[in-house]
Design an enzyme around this catalytic site. Structure first.
Site, short mmCIF file in Angstrom:
data_model
loop_
_atom_site.label_atom_id
_atom_site.label_comp_id
_atom_site.label_asym_id
_atom_site.label_seq_id
_atom_site.Cartn_x
_atom_site.Cartn_y
_atom_site.Cartn_z
N GLU A 196 0.82 -1.23 0.00
CA GLU A 196 0.00 0.00 0.00
C GLU A 196 0.85 1.27 0.00
O GLU A 196 0.36 2.35 0.34
CB GLU A 196 -0.94 -0.01 1.21
CG GLU A 196 -2.01 -1.08 1.12
CD GLU A 196 -2.91 -1.07 2.34
OE1 GLU A 196 -3.95 -0.41 2.31
OE2 GLU A 196 -2.56 -1.73 3.33
N SER B 85 -6.59 -2.71 1.55
CA SER B 85 -6.96 -2.26 0.19
C SER B 85 -7.48 -3.40 -0.69
O SER B 85 -7.36 -3.35 -1.90
CB SER B 85 -5.76 -1.58 -0.51
OG SER B 85 -5.40 -0.43 0.19
N TYR C 181 -9.74 2.77 -5.49
CA TYR C 181 -8.77 3.79 -5.90
C TYR C 181 -8.82 4.18 -7.37
O TYR C 181 -8.24 5.21 -7.73
CB TYR C 181 -7.35 3.33 -5.57
CG TYR C 181 -7.19 2.96 -4.12
CD1 TYR C 181 -7.34 3.91 -3.12
CD2 TYR C 181 -6.91 1.65 -3.75
CE1 TYR C 181 -7.22 3.56 -1.78
CE2 TYR C 181 -6.78 1.30 -2.41
CZ TYR C 181 -6.93 2.25 -1.44
OH TYR C 181 -6.81 1.91 -0.13
N ARG D 26 -11.10 3.19 11.54
CA ARG D 26 -12.29 2.98 10.73
C ARG D 26 -12.70 1.52 10.83
O ARG D 26 -11.86 0.63 10.70
CB ARG D 26 -11.96 3.30 9.28
CG ARG D 26 -13.01 4.14 8.55
CD ARG D 26 -12.71 4.15 7.07
NE ARG D 26 -12.82 2.82 6.53
CZ ARG D 26 -11.97 2.30 5.64
NH1 ARG D 26 -10.96 3.00 5.17
NH2 ARG D 26 -12.14 1.07 5.22
N ASP E 287 -15.08 -1.50 9.37
CA ASP E 287 -15.86 -1.89 8.18
C ASP E 287 -16.89 -2.94 8.57
O ASP E 287 -16.59 -3.89 9.31
CB ASP E 287 -14.93 -2.47 7.11
CG ASP E 287 -13.99 -1.41 6.54
OD1 ASP E 287 -14.30 -0.21 6.67
OD2 ASP E 287 -12.95 -1.77 5.96
N GLU F 126 -13.54 -5.75 9.81
CA GLU F 126 -12.18 -5.44 10.24
C GLU F 126 -12.11 -4.03 10.79
O GLU F 126 -13.02 -3.22 10.61
CB GLU F 126 -11.21 -5.55 9.06
CG GLU F 126 -11.61 -4.67 7.90
CD GLU F 126 -10.44 -4.08 7.13
OE1 GLU F 126 -9.28 -4.37 7.47
OE2 GLU F 126 -10.70 -3.28 6.23
N ASN G 268 -9.46 -0.70 10.71
CA ASN G 268 -8.26 -0.10 10.11
C ASN G 268 -7.72 0.92 11.10
O ASN G 268 -8.44 1.87 11.45
CB ASN G 268 -8.63 0.61 8.81
CG ASN G 268 -9.17 -0.37 7.78
OD1 ASN G 268 -8.43 -1.15 7.21
ND2 ASN G 268 -10.49 -0.37 7.59
N GLY H 100 -7.03 5.34 5.07
CA GLY H 100 -6.61 6.30 4.05
C GLY H 100 -6.95 7.73 4.45
O GLY H 100 -7.98 7.99 5.08
N1 LIG Z 1 -17.48 -11.63 4.22
C1 LIG Z 1 -17.63 -10.80 3.20
N2 LIG Z 1 -18.76 -10.85 2.43
C2 LIG Z 1 -18.92 -10.03 1.36
N3 LIG Z 1 -18.02 -9.11 0.99
C3 LIG Z 1 -16.89 -9.01 1.72
C4 LIG Z 1 -16.63 -9.84 2.85
N4 LIG Z 1 -15.43 -9.53 3.37
C5 LIG Z 1 -14.96 -8.54 2.61
N5 LIG Z 1 -15.81 -8.22 1.63
C6 LIG Z 1 -15.59 -7.19 0.59
O1 LIG Z 1 -14.19 -7.00 0.43
C7 LIG Z 1 -13.81 -5.68 0.80
C8 LIG Z 1 -12.47 -5.66 1.52
O2 LIG Z 1 -12.58 -6.44 2.69
P1 LIG Z 1 -11.85 -6.06 4.06
O3 LIG Z 1 -12.38 -4.77 4.55
O4 LIG Z 1 -11.96 -7.23 4.96
O5 LIG Z 1 -10.34 -5.95 3.55
P2 LIG Z 1 -9.20 -4.86 3.46
O6 LIG Z 1 -8.43 -5.19 2.25
O7 LIG Z 1 -8.42 -4.89 4.71
O8 LIG Z 1 -9.89 -3.47 3.33
P3 LIG Z 1 -9.32 -1.99 3.66
O9 LIG Z 1 -8.92 -1.39 2.35
O10 LIG Z 1 -10.55 -1.35 4.22
O11 LIG Z 1 -8.20 -2.11 4.61
C9 LIG Z 1 -14.93 -5.19 1.67
O12 LIG Z 1 -14.95 -3.78 1.65
C10 LIG Z 1 -16.14 -5.85 1.02
O13 LIG Z 1 -16.56 -5.15 -0.15
MG LIG Z 2 -11.81 -2.91 4.72
#
Ligand SMILES: Nc1ncnc2c1ncn2[C@@H]1O[C@H](COP(=O)(O)OP(=O)(O)OP(=O)(O)O)[C@@H](O)[C@H]1O
Ligand SMILES: [Mg+2]
Length: 328
Positions: free
Chosen positions: A22, A150, A216, A255, A257, A270, A272, A276
Site C-alpha cells: 500500500e 486495500s 482507488y 475505521r 468496516d 475489520e 483499520n 486512508g
Molecule cells: N465476508 C464478506 N462478504 C462479502 N463481501 C466481503 C466480505 N469480506 C470482505 N468483503 C468485501 O471485500 C472488501 C475488503 O474487505 P476487508 O475490509 O476485509 O479488507 P481490506 O483489504 O483490509 O480493506 P481496507 O482497504 O478497508 O483495509 C470489503 O470492503 C467488502 O466489499
Molecule cells: Mg476494509
C-alpha cells in the site's frame, strides 16, 4: 514568536511510504496530511520510511510522529514499537492494537470472544479439504490474506472450481489466508475519532465487491453520507462499531468496516488503525458530515499522540455515541 500550533506539537515527522503493497496510497495520505499540517502552521516534514527511519527521527530532532503508513511494517505495530523504544509520541493506536487489527484472523478471534458478530471463517491449510470448507461456509465465500489492506489478494469464490486459484492469489501476498462466509447486503464504514463514532457511510459499487479498483481507480463507486439507514439503526451500528474498535484496544482514530445482511444484522469485517487520508478518503468524508474540515481532522488525529488527550476529544462533539464491549 512561534505560532501556537508550533509550540503545542513541536517538530512533527509525517511517516509515509514504506515498503508495503500500500506504499502508493500511503504516499498520497502522507502528502495530504503534510499539506494540512503546514496550512495549520505546524512545523511538519515528511519522512519516506526506510531502514534508517529511527536514526532520521532522532537526528532530525523530531518531537512526535504522525503515522500515515498503511499495511505491514507501518500499520501493524512495528513502527509503533520502534517509536516506543526511542520515546517518541505518535498518532493513533499502540503496538498491540495495531498488531491485532492488521491481522484479520486475530481480530475475528477477539470479536468472537466478546460477542461482536463477524462472518464465519476457516484458516486455509493443506489439511482442510475443499468439501469440508464448502460444508462449513457454504457458497459464495471470500478468500483473504490475513494481514493486507486495500482488498489486496482478495477473491470471491462462487464455486468449488474457483477455490484453488483464489487461494493462490492470496498466497502471492502471504502464507496465512482465511476463507470467510460471504455476506450478501449493503456495506458500511464507521470512522472513529477520539472515542466517538462519526456518521456512517454506505459504499456502493457495481463491481463484485469493494475491491482495489473500486477503492482507488474506478469512478463508479458511490459513497452515501447520510447513509440512508434509520437514525435508530445508524446509532446501533455506531455503538457496535465502537465496541468492535474498543475490543481490539484500538485508540485515537480508525475505521471499522461492516456489512448488513437481509435482516439488518451487522457483520463486522475489520478495523483499520491507519485508514486512508487522501482528501477523497472515507474518514475525511465522515468528518466533513460532522462539519470537521480536513485540516481540523488532521490536527485532531495529531492530538491523539498526546495519549491522555484522546478521550477528552470526545467531549468536543455535541452528541457522542459511545459503547464498551460486553462479554457474550
Ligand atoms: N465476508 C464478506 N462478504 C462479502 N463481501 C466481503 C466480505 N469480506 C470482505 N468483503 C468485501 O471485500 C472488501 C475488503 O474487505 P476487508 O475490509 O476485509 O479488507 P481490506 O483489504 O483490509 O480493506 P481496507 O482497504 O478497508 O483495509 C470489503 O470492503 C467488502 O466489499
Ligand atoms: Mg476494509
Amino acid at each position: 514568536m512561534p505560532k501556537p500550533n508550533q509550540l503545542h506539537f513541536g517538530k512533527v515527522a509525517v511517516l509515509m511510504g514504506g515498503s508495503s503493497a500500500e506504499r502508493e496510497i500511503s504516499l498520497k495520505s502522507g502528502s495530504a496530511i503534510l499539506t494540512a499540517l503546514k496550512e495549520s502552521n505546524v512545523h511538519a516534514e515528511a519522512i519516506d520510511v526506510s531502514i534508517d527511519v529511527f536514526e532520521k527521527l532522532q537526528a532530525g530532532k523530531y518531537e512526535r510522529a504522525f503515522i500515515a503508513l498503511h499495511g505491514p511494517l507501518g500499520e501493524d505495530g512495528c513502527i509503533q514499537g520502534g517509536l516506543e523504544v526511542i520515546g517518541m509520541p505518535y498518532s493513533g493506536s499502540g503496538v498491540m492494537a495495531s498488531s491485532i487489527c492488521m491481522n484479520k484472523l486475530m481480530t475475528k478471534q477477539i470479536w468472537h470472544g466478546c460477542g461482536i458478530p463477524t462472518p464465519k471463517y476457516r484458516i486455509l491449510s493443506d489439511d482442510l479439504s475443499e468439501d469440508e470448507l464448502l460444508v462449513e461456509l457454504g457458497l459464495p465465500m471470500i478468500f483473504k490474506p490475513v494481514s493486507q489492506g486495500s482488498s489486496i489478494g482478495m477473491t470471491k469464490v462462487n464455486c468449488k472450481a474457483e477455490i484453488a486459484s483464489a487461494w493462490a492469489s492470496a498466497l502471492d501476498f502471504e502464507e496465512a489466508v482465511i476463507a470467510e462466509q460471504w455476506i450478501e447486503g449493503p456495506e458500511y464504514t464507521v470512522a472513529i475519532l477520539g472515542g466517538i463514532a462519526l456518521p456512517v457511510i454506505r459504499l456502493e459499487t457495481p463491481r463484485t465487491f469493494y475491491d482495489y479498483d473500486a477503492k482507488y481507480q474506478s469512478n463508479d463507486t458511490q459513497y452515501h453520507c447520510p447513509c440512508g439507514l434509520s437514525e435508530e439503526l445508524e446509532q446501533q451500528i455506531q455503538t457496535r462499531a465502537l465496541q468492535a474498535f474498543d475490543a481490539t484496544e484500538a485508540t485515537g482514530w480508525g475505521r471499522v468496516d461492516v456489512m448488513l445482511d437481509k435482516d439488518n444484522q451487522p457483520w463486522f469485517l475489520e478495523v483499520n488503525t491507519v485508514p486512508g487520508m487522501t482528501d477523497q478518503s472515507l474518514v475525511p468524508m465522515a468528518a466533513k458530515a460532522k462539519n470537521i474540515s480536513f485540516n481540523e481532522l488532521v490536527i485532531k488525529i495529531l492530538q491523539t499522540s498526546f495519549k491522555e488527550d484522546s478521550e477528552t476529544l470526545a467531549n468536543q462533539f455535541s452528541s457522542p455515541v459511545s459503547g464498551k464491549c460486553s462479554a457474550a
